[in-house]
Design a protein around this motif. Structure first.
Motif, PDB file in Angstrom:
ATOM      1  N   SER A  87      12.908  -0.314  12.695  1.00 27.97           N
ATOM      2  CA  SER A  87      13.735   0.867  12.472  1.00 27.97           C
ATOM      3  C   SER A  87      14.088   1.030  10.995  1.00 27.97           C
ATOM      4  CB  SER A  87      15.022   0.753  13.290  1.00 27.97           C
ATOM      5  OG  SER A  87      15.898   1.801  12.970  1.00 27.97           O
ATOM      6  N   ALA A  88      14.222   2.279  10.565  1.00 27.01           N
ATOM      7  CA  ALA A  88      14.637   2.578   9.196  1.00 27.01           C
ATOM      8  C   ALA A  88      16.095   2.181   8.955  1.00 27.01           C
ATOM      9  CB  ALA A  88      14.453   4.070   8.914  1.00 27.01           C
ATOM     10  N   TYR A  89      16.833   1.899  10.001  1.00 32.32           N
ATOM     11  CA  TYR A  89      18.223   1.443   9.894  1.00 32.32           C
ATOM     12  C   TYR A  89      18.338   0.208   9.009  1.00 32.32           C
ATOM     13  CZ  TYR A  89      22.701  -0.478  11.576  1.00 32.32           C
ATOM     14  OH  TYR A  89      23.965  -1.000  11.671  1.00 32.32           O
ATOM     15  N   TRP A  90      17.355  -0.664   9.045  1.00 31.94           N
ATOM     16  CA  TRP A  90      17.408  -1.933   8.321  1.00 31.94           C
ATOM     17  C   TRP A  90      16.973  -1.821   6.864  1.00 31.94           C
ATOM     18  CZ3 TRP A  90      20.402  -5.029  10.672  1.00 31.94           C
ATOM     19  CH2 TRP A  90      20.449  -5.048  12.068  1.00 31.94           C
ATOM     20  N   LEU A  91      16.549  -0.644   6.417  1.00 32.03           N
ATOM     21  CA  LEU A  91      16.165  -0.481   5.019  1.00 32.03           C
ATOM     22  C   LEU A  91      17.385  -0.519   4.095  1.00 32.03           C
ATOM     23  CD1 LEU A  91      13.422   2.262   5.371  1.00 32.03           C
ATOM     24  CD2 LEU A  91      13.137  -0.214   5.180  1.00 32.03           C
ATOM     25  N   LYS A  92      18.547  -0.249   4.629  1.00 31.31           N
ATOM     26  CA  LYS A  92      19.801  -0.341   3.882  1.00 31.31           C
ATOM     27  C   LYS A  92      20.441  -1.687   4.196  1.00 31.31           C
ATOM     28  CE  LYS A  92      24.211   1.999   3.422  1.00 31.31           C
ATOM     29  NZ  LYS A  92      25.068   3.069   3.920  1.00 31.31           N
ATOM     30  N   THR A  93      21.109  -2.284   3.227  1.00 26.96           N
ATOM     31  CA  THR A  93      21.770  -3.576   3.444  1.00 26.96           C
ATOM     32  C   THR A  93      22.915  -3.405   4.440  1.00 26.96           C
ATOM     33  OG1 THR A  93      21.209  -4.252   1.210  1.00 26.96           O
ATOM     34  CG2 THR A  93      22.945  -5.494   2.315  1.00 26.96           C
ATOM     35  N   ARG A  94      22.930  -4.259   5.466  1.00 29.12           N
ATOM     36  CA  ARG A  94      23.940  -4.206   6.529  1.00 29.12           C
ATOM     37  C   ARG A  94      24.680  -5.533   6.612  1.00 29.12           C
ATOM     38  NH1 ARG A  94      24.004   1.185   8.120  1.00 29.12           N
ATOM     39  NH2 ARG A  94      21.876   1.911   7.994  1.00 29.12           N
ATOM     40  N   THR A  95      25.977  -5.471   6.836  1.00 31.57           N
ATOM     41  CA  THR A  95      26.764  -6.681   7.048  1.00 31.57           C
ATOM     42  C   THR A  95      26.735  -7.005   8.534  1.00 31.57           C
ATOM     43  OG1 THR A  95      28.196  -6.154   5.195  1.00 31.57           O
ATOM     44  CG2 THR A  95      29.029  -7.755   6.790  1.00 31.57           C
ATOM     45  N   MET A  96      26.238  -8.190   8.855  1.00 32.55           N
ATOM     46  CA  MET A  96      26.082  -8.612  10.237  1.00 32.55           C
ATOM     47  C   MET A  96      26.576 -10.048  10.368  1.00 32.55           C
ATOM     48  SD  MET A  96      24.634  -5.907  11.452  1.00 32.55           S
ATOM     49  CE  MET A  96      23.967  -6.331  13.019  1.00 32.55           C
ATOM     50  N   ILE A 127      26.652 -12.429   7.099  1.00 28.14           N
ATOM     51  CA  ILE A 127      25.562 -12.240   6.149  1.00 28.14           C
ATOM     52  C   ILE A 127      25.379 -10.760   5.849  1.00 28.14           C
ATOM     53  CG2 ILE A 127      24.295 -14.307   6.860  1.00 28.14           C
ATOM     54  CD1 ILE A 127      22.431 -12.460   8.459  1.00 28.14           C
ATOM     55  N   LYS A 128      24.678 -10.502   4.763  1.00 29.82           N
ATOM     56  CA  LYS A 128      24.199  -9.160   4.461  1.00 29.82           C
ATOM     57  C   LYS A 128      22.695  -9.230   4.601  1.00 29.82           C
ATOM     58  CE  LYS A 128      27.965  -7.897   1.490  1.00 29.82           C
ATOM     59  NZ  LYS A 128      28.464  -6.567   1.575  1.00 29.82           N
ATOM     60  N   VAL A 129      22.137  -8.326   5.367  1.00 30.95           N
ATOM     61  CA  VAL A 129      20.719  -8.410   5.711  1.00 30.95           C
ATOM     62  C   VAL A 129      20.025  -7.072   5.467  1.00 30.95           C
ATOM     63  CG1 VAL A 129      21.134  -7.888   8.146  1.00 30.95           C
ATOM     64  CG2 VAL A 129      19.118  -9.164   7.511  1.00 30.95           C
ATOM     65  N   THR A 130      18.778  -7.171   4.984  1.00 30.55           N
ATOM     66  CA  THR A 130      17.913  -6.023   4.767  1.00 30.55           C
ATOM     67  C   THR A 130      16.526  -6.393   5.278  1.00 30.55           C
ATOM     68  OG1 THR A 130      19.090  -5.542   2.721  1.00 30.55           O
ATOM     69  CG2 THR A 130      17.006  -4.433   3.026  1.00 30.55           C
ATOM     70  N   ASN A 131      15.837  -5.449   5.858  1.00 28.45           N
ATOM     71  CA  ASN A 131      14.468  -5.683   6.302  1.00 28.45           C
ATOM     72  C   ASN A 131      13.544  -4.961   5.331  1.00 28.45           C
ATOM     73  OD1 ASN A 131      12.083  -6.099   7.587  1.00 28.45           O
ATOM     74  ND2 ASN A 131      12.710  -5.215   9.523  1.00 28.45           N
ATOM     75  N   THR A 132      12.762  -5.720   4.572  1.00 22.85           N
ATOM     76  CA  THR A 132      11.823  -5.121   3.639  1.00 22.85           C
ATOM     77  C   THR A 132      10.413  -5.248   4.196  1.00 22.85           C
ATOM     78  OG1 THR A 132      11.571  -7.184   2.427  1.00 22.85           O
ATOM     79  CG2 THR A 132      13.266  -5.672   1.657  1.00 22.85           C
ATOM     80  N   ALA A 133       9.524  -4.411   3.721  1.00 23.07           N
ATOM     81  CA  ALA A 133       8.157  -4.387   4.253  1.00 23.07           C
ATOM     82  C   ALA A 133       7.397  -5.672   3.961  1.00 23.07           C
ATOM     83  CB  ALA A 133       7.412  -3.198   3.675  1.00 23.07           C
ATOM     84  N   LYS A 144      27.518 -16.437   1.603  1.00 26.21           N
ATOM     85  CA  LYS A 144      28.292 -17.293   0.697  1.00 26.21           C
ATOM     86  C   LYS A 144      27.608 -18.622   0.426  1.00 26.21           C
ATOM     87  CE  LYS A 144      33.034 -15.792   1.474  1.00 26.21           C
ATOM     88  NZ  LYS A 144      34.350 -16.218   1.948  1.00 26.21           N
ATOM     89  N   ASN A 145      27.022 -19.221   1.444  1.00 24.75           N
ATOM     90  CA  ASN A 145      26.434 -20.547   1.285  1.00 24.75           C
ATOM     91  C   ASN A 145      24.995 -20.508   0.761  1.00 24.75           C
ATOM     92  OD1 ASN A 145      25.483 -19.475   3.689  1.00 24.75           O
ATOM     93  ND2 ASN A 145      25.249 -21.466   4.647  1.00 24.75           N
ATOM     94  N   LEU A 146      24.457 -19.326   0.513  1.00 21.61           N
ATOM     95  CA  LEU A 146      23.109 -19.206  -0.050  1.00 21.61           C
ATOM     96  C   LEU A 146      23.244 -18.864  -1.526  1.00 21.61           C
ATOM     97  CD1 LEU A 146      21.392 -17.123   2.773  1.00 21.61           C
ATOM     98  CD2 LEU A 146      21.478 -19.613   2.516  1.00 21.61           C
ATOM     99  N   HIS A 147      23.067 -19.851  -2.375  1.00 30.01           N
ATOM    100  CA  HIS A 147      23.257 -19.670  -3.815  1.00 30.01           C
ATOM    101  C   HIS A 147      21.981 -19.116  -4.429  1.00 30.01           C
ATOM    102  CE1 HIS A 147      27.063 -21.645  -3.401  1.00 30.01           C
ATOM    103  NE2 HIS A 147      26.461 -22.641  -2.753  1.00 30.01           N
ATOM    104  N   HIS A 148      22.140 -18.090  -5.236  1.00 28.08           N
ATOM    105  CA  HIS A 148      20.997 -17.405  -5.820  1.00 28.08           C
ATOM    106  C   HIS A 148      20.581 -18.041  -7.133  1.00 28.08           C
ATOM    107  CE1 HIS A 148      21.001 -14.222  -2.862  1.00 28.08           C
ATOM    108  NE2 HIS A 148      22.315 -14.264  -2.922  1.00 28.08           N
TER     109      HIS A 148
END
Length: 111
Positions: A34-43, A73-79, A88-92
């Protein structure tokens, strides 16, 4: 007498619910494509999954971390990268991205 009987039957039917109404989930998530996941979502994470820190240009994994149940988490589905996650626990680190791979559905997510 007929009115009382039909009124009692109607109230009983409403209180018990109908099978069709009990199987529909009002808060179900859109599917993976779905195109819904192209935007960052808090889940929130429903069940524990692995998140991998990868280099997007080479797909080499740098490290792995567990996202436990109920982690926000904040999640996005990219192609090309599947699920890109931030938490928070995933350090960039510069040049690396955290992803959840191998989950081509939304069964591991909840609002």
């Amino acid at each position: 007498m007929k009115i009382k009987k039909s009124l009692i039957l109607g109230i009983t039917a409403l209180s018990l619910g109908t099978p069709a109404a009990s199987t529909v989930q009002a808060n179900s998530l859109p599917n993976y494509y779905s195109a819904y996941w192209l935007k960052t979502r808090t889940m929130h994470v429903k069940k524990a999954v692995y998140a991998y820190q990868i280099n997007p240009s080479t797909w080499k994994t740098r490290q792995r971390n567990v996202l436990r149940a109920n982690t926000r988490i904040k999640v996005t589905n990219t192609a090309n990268l599947s699920w890109v996650v931030k938490a928070k626990n995933l350090h960039h680190t510069h040049g690396y991205t955290w992803i959840v791979k191998g989950h081509y559905n939304t069964n591991w997510l909840k609002r």
